[in-house]
Write an enzyme that holds these catalytic residues in place. Structure first.
Site, PDB file in Angstrom:
ATOM      1  N   HIS A 139       2.012  -8.294  15.544  1.00  0.00           N
ATOM      2  CA  HIS A 139       2.508  -7.920  16.868  1.00  0.00           C
ATOM      3  C   HIS A 139       3.819  -7.133  16.791  1.00  0.00           C
ATOM      4  O   HIS A 139       4.658  -7.355  15.924  1.00  0.00           O
ATOM      5  CB  HIS A 139       2.740  -9.176  17.719  1.00  0.00           C
ATOM      6  CG  HIS A 139       3.790 -10.085  17.148  1.00  0.00           C
ATOM      7  ND1 HIS A 139       5.130  -9.973  17.457  1.00  0.00           N
ATOM      8  CD2 HIS A 139       3.701 -11.119  16.278  1.00  0.00           C
ATOM      9  CE1 HIS A 139       5.823 -10.886  16.815  1.00  0.00           C
ATOM     10  NE2 HIS A 139       4.982 -11.605  16.073  1.00  0.00           N
ATOM     11  N   HIS A 180       0.744   5.254   5.647  1.00  0.00           N
ATOM     12  CA  HIS A 180      -0.430   4.647   5.010  1.00  0.00           C
ATOM     13  C   HIS A 180      -0.106   3.196   4.677  1.00  0.00           C
ATOM     14  O   HIS A 180       0.816   2.931   3.901  1.00  0.00           O
ATOM     15  CB  HIS A 180      -0.816   5.408   3.742  1.00  0.00           C
ATOM     16  CG  HIS A 180      -2.052   4.891   3.074  1.00  0.00           C
ATOM     17  ND1 HIS A 180      -2.576   5.482   1.943  1.00  0.00           N
ATOM     18  CD2 HIS A 180      -2.884   3.852   3.358  1.00  0.00           C
ATOM     19  CE1 HIS A 180      -3.670   4.829   1.566  1.00  0.00           C
ATOM     20  NE2 HIS A 180      -3.873   3.824   2.412  1.00  0.00           N
TER      21      HIS A 180
END
Length: 208
Positions: A135, A144
């Site tokens: 979150h 990446h």
């Protein structure tokens, strides 16, 4: 028939092509700057290079850049967006992405990856197989996150950064622009721009 163009005929491109098919794109065409030396990728045709794709950008229902290098991938995406391409995010059906997360165009989310509520994923990112974005994370453009890597809540990852396979990042850590987290590392302190860290706990590479 829904069409998808993919720039980058590589192993990474194969994974993206399958995700595109699973999302209902029945016609896949690859483009690669090694064309015409490279004319196919498994069952998919390679039909031109970046310049060809730029000229045809508006023809496709969707376009994704499948290049591993973060800087190159994002620069190619911006070039094609400016040419009118409909660059899309592709999410594997077996990924879990919160309805409250924001995922920008050009990002791919691989199988079994998780993106949890109120995280924001920028343009042209890779959230690789089994990666976890908890979150309130923020990933800038061209990031990446490698297979099995985990970002705890509230982590911020700078533009073009790379989080290596199997690494773990403690909550609220800031990873700088173009920073690299080595495979299997445990990050418990902020990482400055352009630095590479490795180990558990992770330390700047040239100080080990």
């Amino acid at each position: 028939m829904k069409t998808c163009a993919i720039l980058g005929a590589s192993g990474h491109g194969k994974v993206i092509a399958e995700i595109a098919e699973l999302n209902g794109y029945s016609q896949i065409e690859f483009f690669d700057d090694r064309w015409p030396t490279v004319s196919s990728l498994e069952a998919w045709p390679v039909v031109g290079d970046t310049s060809h794709l730029k000229n045809r950008a508006k023809e496709f229902d969707a376009l994704v850049v499948a290049i591993g290098n973060n800087i190159t991938r994002l620069s190619k995406q911006l070039l094609l967006e400016n040419a009118g391409a409909n660059v899309v995010a592709l999410i594997h059906p077996r990924a879990t992405t919160s309805q409250y997360a924001t995922i920008h165009p050009g990002t791919v989310v691989m199988a079994n990856a998780v993106v949890n509520p109120f995280s924001r994923i920028g343009k042209g990112c890779i959230i690789n197989t089994n990666a976890t974005i908890e979150h309130d994370c923020v990933l800038e453009d061209g990031v990446h996150v490698s297979p099995n890597a985990s970002l705890a809540g509230g982590v911020r990852v700078g533009k073009h950064a790379w989080v290596g396979i199997g690494s773990q990042v403690k909550q609220t850590i800031v990873i700088g622009n173009e920073a690299v987290v080595g495979a299997g590392s445990t990050v418990v302190k902020n990482i400055p721009d352009f630095q590479t860290v490795v180990g558990s706990p992770a330390r700047i590479f040239d100080k080990i």
